[in-house]
Design a protein around this motif. Structure first.
Motif, PDB file in Angstrom:
ATOM      1  N   SER A 222       8.364  -1.799  -5.375  1.00 40.43           N
ATOM      2  CA  SER A 222       7.932  -0.582  -4.683  1.00 40.43           C
ATOM      3  C   SER A 222       6.601  -0.092  -5.237  1.00 40.43           C
ATOM      4  O   SER A 222       5.683   0.262  -4.494  1.00 40.43           O
ATOM      5  N   ILE A 223       6.479  -0.110  -6.577  1.00 43.15           N
ATOM      6  CA  ILE A 223       5.231   0.325  -7.215  1.00 43.15           C
ATOM      7  C   ILE A 223       4.083  -0.614  -6.838  1.00 43.15           C
ATOM      8  O   ILE A 223       2.982  -0.183  -6.479  1.00 43.15           O
ATOM      9  N   ALA A 224       4.356  -1.925  -6.901  1.00 41.90           N
ATOM     10  CA  ALA A 224       3.301  -2.909  -6.616  1.00 41.90           C
ATOM     11  C   ALA A 224       2.849  -2.848  -5.164  1.00 41.90           C
ATOM     12  O   ALA A 224       1.651  -2.959  -4.867  1.00 41.90           O
ATOM     13  N   SER A 225       3.793  -2.632  -4.248  1.00 43.77           N
ATOM     14  CA  SER A 225       3.436  -2.658  -2.820  1.00 43.77           C
ATOM     15  C   SER A 225       2.595  -1.450  -2.417  1.00 43.77           C
ATOM     16  O   SER A 225       1.809  -1.532  -1.463  1.00 43.77           O
ATOM     17  N   ARG A 226       2.744  -0.338  -3.156  1.00 40.26           N
ATOM     18  CA  ARG A 226       1.963   0.862  -2.822  1.00 40.26           C
ATOM     19  C   ARG A 226       0.476   0.667  -3.080  1.00 40.26           C
ATOM     20  O   ARG A 226      -0.347   1.415  -2.568  1.00 40.26           O
ATOM     21  N   GLN A 227       0.129  -0.327  -3.890  1.00 41.66           N
ATOM     22  CA  GLN A 227      -1.278  -0.585  -4.212  1.00 41.66           C
ATOM     23  C   GLN A 227      -1.950  -1.508  -3.194  1.00 41.66           C
ATOM     24  O   GLN A 227      -3.139  -1.788  -3.307  1.00 41.66           O
ATOM     25  N   LEU A 228      -1.188  -1.992  -2.200  1.00 40.28           N
ATOM     26  CA  LEU A 228      -1.717  -3.021  -1.314  1.00 40.28           C
ATOM     27  C   LEU A 228      -2.330  -2.429  -0.046  1.00 40.28           C
ATOM     28  O   LEU A 228      -1.857  -1.400   0.458  1.00 40.28           O
ATOM     29  N   PRO A 229      -3.368  -3.085   0.490  1.00 36.98           N
ATOM     30  CA  PRO A 229      -4.025  -2.596   1.715  1.00 36.98           C
ATOM     31  C   PRO A 229      -3.221  -2.979   2.957  1.00 36.98           C
ATOM     32  O   PRO A 229      -3.523  -3.956   3.643  1.00 36.98           O
ATOM     33  N   LEU A 230      -2.171  -2.201   3.262  1.00 37.67           N
ATOM     34  CA  LEU A 230      -1.316  -2.490   4.400  1.00 37.67           C
ATOM     35  C   LEU A 230      -1.323  -1.317   5.375  1.00 37.67           C
ATOM     36  O   LEU A 230      -1.464  -0.161   4.969  1.00 37.67           O
ATOM     37  N   THR A 231      -1.127  -1.616   6.648  1.00 37.80           N
ATOM     38  CA  THR A 231      -0.966  -0.543   7.636  1.00 37.80           C
ATOM     39  C   THR A 231       0.437   0.042   7.478  1.00 37.80           C
ATOM     40  O   THR A 231       1.324  -0.608   6.890  1.00 37.80           O
TER      41      THR A 231
END
Length: 614
Positions: A222-231
């Motif tokens: 969850s923490i790692a995915s929040r840093q990603l450039p996703l719509t």
């Protein structure tokens, strides 16, 4: 022969189950088959997948224990050499080559229990199917990987290479030690798969062997995915919670049956399995059987950690093929996708599975100034001189303490009491369950044994006594004092009806009505409380075995080794315990015992490597 097997039972080299199995599959007129069956059952109980026929020779029988009894057993079986063992077993109605249902299966020089032979074959066939590549738009994937990981620099980015490996194969295995970024890698990999999928709505599922490992995977991803450039739409495809493998497969209470299997597959497109070193061979076979056709699966883990408690060392066996390097065509493809030149090997040299593996080689948590990192490297390499240099050095995060003299043991107990003081102060202050569980998880005592003063049972009892003397807990005398405010417990058996699973940690705290209830933090972060009387099998958890700690990390880990060497003390056990510590490690052991453990690598006998190679 039965009389000799009963002597082996009394001496502890066989279990009642082993002798009973020998009774079932062989008559008294087949002493050689009785001995082979008992030894095969004992091997399975010790975590091995098969019995090598050479272990039925007198020098190896009973693993070198009880040599006089071993010689008597071998002579009673007919003093057979390897060739005659093979002949006798092939001639038995209880043994086949797997083409018909028999209790035991003989393949070349390996004797299996039927279910182990079948499970190993299913895993080998599945992993061997890696040679079928996934069709991808390489130009699009290269662009996505460059956006997520950055363009190629001088030093190879093994996280980027691992993502490229997994994006272009249905099956991928990513192995790395602590701090090498396995979760970060898989977060970016999932982002790449979501972007490659376009309008396709991928069904992604996360899983881990234990509740604790599932909770950690949920939180870190969850923490790692929040840093990603996703719509927002792409982010919505990311799973919000990891399940235990038992929960994923729909384990049935008091049954070996699973809701999901080959006839009723899971509903998913991508499965990520963390802490794969803990997955035993039968569970791996069940998981593979439940995958729908075409689903991707990504296994994450540390190949150098302890293998599963049950039979097999599946991740370790598979990762051996990483040493073969990629095939030439695979190396060229990965170079095109990542920008890093990779040296390939001729296709005929290695097994197909090697092209679906990637080892993460750089630790972002432990650097040259980290005693924990340096100690883990030294233990893993079996470098005893370097181990002692680290322990005797000036690293602030590692401390070694002797455990030989009478005064050493009270010092150990005092350190345990001090380690648990903070969370018990929060209990006394009436803090909320989330805060208390988080505080408890910062410090943990780990043991190699279950019984005795250096084991889980003995240490838990003595730590409780020390905490009582320090007025940190209040236990009533007698059986009624078993439950008290602040008691930590670990679940020992899955209970899908309650939603509690082996390895889950709970703490006894007041419920809403003031009665004592055991509070657990679920993978999604919520708190579940259960009456103590409703709990499945459990035990006090101030001290736990190193095996039970897998999938967990603690700010401060205290490791206790017994003052006599035992076969359970292995290099992998010490390495696993060390790498549970994030910021501080206290090691209580005598130097001879520690060094003996480091020079004793774990051995798990199986035929998986040969079957994958074939």
């Amino acid at each position: 022969m039965i009389e000799i097997l009963n002597q082996a039972l009394v001496s502890g080299v066989l279990r009642p189950l082993d002798v009973h199995f020998a009774h079932i599959v062989a008559g008294d007129d087949e002493p050689e088959l009785q001995l082979a069956a008992a030894c095969l059952s004992a091997e399975a109980g010790a975590g091995h997948v098969c019995l090598l026929l050479e272990q039925l020779l007198p020098e190896n029988l009973f693993n070198g224990r009880q040599p006089e009894l071993a010689m008597a057993a071998w002579q009673a079986a007919g003093s057979l050499d390897l060739a005659r063992w093979q002949q006798r077993l092939v001639a038995s109605a209880a043994v086949s080559d797997g083409n018909r249902a028999t209790p035991m299966v003989l393949q070349q020089h390996r004797l299996y229990l039927q279910r182990m032979w079948q499970s190993e074959g299913e895993v080998a066939a599945f992993m061997g199917s890696n040679s079928v590549p996934q069709v991808v738009d390489e130009t699009q994937l290269r662009t996505i990987l460059d956006q997520l990981f950055g363009e190629a620099a001088n030093e190879p980015d093994w996280q980027k290479i691992a993502a490229a490996v997994a994006a272009t194969r249905r099956i991928a295995v990513i192995s790395g030690g602590p701090g090498t970024g396995k979760t970060t890698t898989v977060a970016k990999l999932l982002a790449a798969l979501v972007q490659l999928g376009g309008d396709t709505r991928l069904r992604i599922q996360l899983a881990a062997p234990t509740g604790k490992a599932a909770a950690r995977l949920t939180e870190s991803l969850s923490i790692a995915s929040r840093q990603l450039p996703l719509t927002p739409e792409q982010r919505g495809l990311f799973p919000v919670e990891a399940a235990t493998l038992h929960r994923l497969l729909g384990a049935q209470p008091n049954s070996q049956r699973m809701r999901y299997h080959r006839g009723n597959p899971l509903h998913l497109d991508v499965l990520v399995v963390d802490e794969a070193s803990m997955v035993d061979l039968p569970m791996m076979a069940r998981l593979i059987a439940a995958l729908p056709p075409g689903a991707r699966v990504i296994f994450l883990g540390d190949r150098d950690q302890l293998a599963s408690v049950e039979a097999g060392a599946v991740l370790g066996d598979i990762c051996r093929f990483a040493e073969q390097g990629y095939s030439s065509s695979r190396a060229a493809q990965l170079a095109r996708l990542t920008g890093y030149p990779l040296q390939g090997q001729a296709a005929e040299i290695g097994a197909a599975v090697r092209d679906s593996l990637c080892l993460l080689r750089k630790s972002y948590r432990f650097d040259a100034n980290s005693g924990i990192g340096q100690l883990a490297l030294a233990v893993n390499a079996g470098d005893r001189q370097q181990v002692m240099a680290v322990l005797n050095g000036h690293y602030e995060d590692v401390a070694g303490y002797p455990l030989a003299e009478n005064e050493d043991y009270p010092q150990l107990l005092a350190a345990c009491v001090e380690g648990y003081r903070d969370y018990l102060r929060l209990v006394a202050a009436g803090a909320d369950a989330t805060t208390i569980l988080e505080s408890f998880g910062r410090f943990q005592v780990l043991c190699a044994l279950r019984e005795g003063p250096f084991g889980v049972a003995g240490l838990n009892e003595r730590i409780e006594t020390g905490l009582q003397r320090a007025n940190l807990i209040r236990r009533s005398p007698g059986p009624a004092g078993r439950w008290y405010l602040g008691r930590p417990v670990m679940i020992g058996r899955n209970d899908s009806a309650l939603g509690l699973f082996n390895g889950d940690i709970g703490i006894a705290l007041p419920g809403e009505g003031g009665d004592l209830r055991v509070h657990f933090q679920l993978p999604d972060g919520s708190i579940k409380s259960v009456q103590p009387s409703r709990l499945p099998a459990h035990e006090t958890a101030y001290a736990m075995t190193v095996h039970k700690s897998q999938g967990s990390e603690f700010e401060h880990t205290l490791l206790v080794l017994p003052h006599h060497f035992l076969p359970v003390l292995t290099r992998e056990l010490v390495y696993t315990a060390i790498t549970r510590a994030r910021k501080r490690l206290s090691l209580y052991a005598t130097e001879p015992v520690l060094l003996a453990a480091i020079r004793t690598p774990t051995q798990r006998r199986s035929g998986l490597v040969e079957r994958l190679q074939a």
